[in-house]
Design a protein around this motif. Structure first.
Motif, mmCIF file in Angstrom:
data_model
loop_
_atom_site.group_PDB
_atom_site.id
_atom_site.type_symbol
_atom_site.label_atom_id
_atom_site.label_comp_id
_atom_site.label_asym_id
_atom_site.label_seq_id
_atom_site.Cartn_x
_atom_site.Cartn_y
_atom_site.Cartn_z
ATOM 1 N N ARG A 1 4.163 5.807 -5.403
ATOM 2 C CA ARG A 1 4.174 5.812 -6.860
ATOM 3 C C ARG A 1 3.106 6.756 -7.406
ATOM 4 N NH1 ARG A 1 4.834 0.856 -7.225
ATOM 5 N NH2 ARG A 1 2.653 0.208 -7.250
ATOM 6 N N GLU A 2 1.916 6.716 -6.808
ATOM 7 C CA GLU A 2 0.835 7.599 -7.249
ATOM 8 C C GLU A 2 1.171 9.073 -7.041
ATOM 9 O OE1 GLU A 2 -2.433 6.227 -4.960
ATOM 10 O OE2 GLU A 2 -2.691 4.349 -6.098
ATOM 11 N N ARG A 3 1.925 9.361 -6.006
ATOM 12 C CA ARG A 3 2.275 10.747 -5.690
ATOM 13 C C ARG A 3 3.569 11.209 -6.373
ATOM 14 N NH1 ARG A 3 -0.431 13.038 -1.351
ATOM 15 N NH2 ARG A 3 0.675 14.906 -2.072
ATOM 16 N N LYS B 1 0.835 -1.209 0.000
ATOM 17 C CA LYS B 1 0.000 0.000 0.000
ATOM 18 C C LYS B 1 0.867 1.256 0.000
ATOM 19 C CE LYS B 1 -4.068 -2.028 2.212
ATOM 20 N NZ LYS B 1 -5.013 -1.996 3.340
ATOM 21 N N ASN C 1 2.530 1.705 -3.456
ATOM 22 C CA ASN C 1 1.555 2.237 -4.411
ATOM 23 C C ASN C 1 1.289 3.715 -4.161
ATOM 24 O OD1 ASN C 1 1.228 -0.211 -5.719
ATOM 25 N ND2 ASN C 1 -0.484 -0.859 -4.429
ATOM 26 N N PHE C 2 1.183 4.095 -2.889
ATOM 27 C CA PHE C 2 0.933 5.490 -2.550
ATOM 28 C C PHE C 2 2.063 6.383 -3.048
ATOM 29 C CE2 PHE C 2 1.973 8.914 0.446
ATOM 30 C CZ PHE C 2 0.866 9.734 0.264
#
Length: 358
Positions: free
Chosen positions: A284-286, A278, A281-282
């Protein structure tokens, strides 16, 4: 000795049960932290011999036995004058007790030297050597109440050290000068073996350098490990100096949000790798996926960093969170060109949530 002698006797008995269950005839404990765990005191170049059944034996240098007995519950203490005598004593103990399988800790800690393993193998060619690191760390991973009290005390000391860091950091000051001020505060507060790392450049683990200095505009990251009665608390902070730029501010904001996510997700029964995914992924998204070093947590106790060490031992990311574990959140920094952005605290895992220590 710092603690009730019965505590350490019970630890040895539980360990002996594990040795018998795994058909291991005895263990040679050379790592300092496990030596402390079983004996109740630290000692330079420790040598502790624990049979699967019977009383443990400690080897100390000639002239040290009397003081050691004052510091520990163990009565069977043997002195040696030459290292050859120590090695001969270990070999004799193994063969006298008819041992065929002997445990050693395959760790990376002080005194767990590869050369000792090689010498041991040469002196005991017929003995099967078994890695017992999982056995010792399995016992150590779940803390007793008195251990948690020591870690809480260590947390208060770490906080005082970080306050000093905040006060002294200024442009031109070297990493070594900052570390010296923090170490002084920690030791005067009772920390016997503090760990202090200071980084003014992008370095994840930064032994302080005397020729690296705080910039006019930049960041300084300080990592502290303070101990009380040999038990550690670990914390890290990134301090902003001047105007380091928008990317630094964004990295700090993202790191704080990730910190909150980790606190919400870390609870009893959850596998660490679930939380790790998690967080990855966070980031990477930011837009900070390439800046994040995997391994969001590690254990704390008799070492500033002990299992589960998710940063360097990948299989340990499968570990499930248990009550009375002590974990740091979030351990790895965001590595950006301006430096290492870090926010790390020590927490005690409870059924109802996390108890903050630092």
């Amino acid at each position: 000795m710092r603690g009730n002698p019965e505590i350490f006797k019970r630890r040895v008995e539980r360990f002996q049960e594990l040795l018998r269950k795994n058909e291991i005839d005895g263990a040679v404990i050379r790592t300092l932290s496990s030596f402390i765990y079983f004996t109740g005191t630290k000692w330079l170049r420790p040598s502790l011999l624990i049979p699967a059944e019977g009383e443990p034996v400690v080897y100390v240098v000639k002239g040290e036995a009397e003081l050691f007995r004052e510091k520990s519950w163990i009565e069977n203490v043997v002195e040696f004058q030459k290292v050859e005598d120590l090695m001969a004593g270990v070999v004799s103990w193994i063969h006298r007790n008819g041992m065929e399988r002997v445990g050693l800790e395959f760790g990376v800690e002080r005194d767990a030297y590869l050369i000792f393993l090689k010498i041991f193998e040469r002196l005991n060619p017929t003995i099967e050597i078994v890695d017992i690191l999982d056995l010792t760390m399995g016992l150590r991973m779940i803390k007793e109440d008195w251990e948690l009290d020591n870690i809480r005390k260590a947390g208060k000391i770490a906080g005082r050290g970080m306050k000093v860091a905040e006060e002294v950091i200024k442009p031109g000051l070297s990493e070594l000068e900052i570390a010296a001020e923090v170490v002084r505060e920690l030791m005067l507060s009772g920390s016997e073996d503090p760990k202090v790392y200071v980084s003014t450049t992008p370095r994840a683990h930064a032994e302080p350098f005397r020729d690296l200095r705080v910039p006019e505009n930049g960041i300084v990251t300080v990592v502290i490990g303070a101990d009380w009665n040999h038990y550690y608390a670990n914390m890290a902070r990134t301090f902003v100096v001047g105007e380091p730029g928008e990317r630094v501010r964004e990295a700090i904001e993202v790191k704080e949000e990730a910190y909150r996510i980790a606190l919400e997700e870390t609870r009893v029964g959850v596998a660490l790798n679930t939380i790790e995914k998690k967080l990855a992924n966070f980031f990477r998204e930011r837009g900070f996926g390439e800046a994040y070093i995997a391994g969001y947590t590690h254990g704390v106790g008799l070492l500033i960093e002990e299992p589960p060490i998710t940063t360097i031992i990948v299989p340990q990311r499968a570990t499930k969170v248990q009550e009375n574990m002590v974990l740091t959140i979030i351990h790895p920094p965001l590595m950006i060109p301006e430096g290492a952005v870090k926010h790390e605290d020590t927490y005690i895992v409870k059924k109802g949530g996390l108890e903050r220590v630092t």
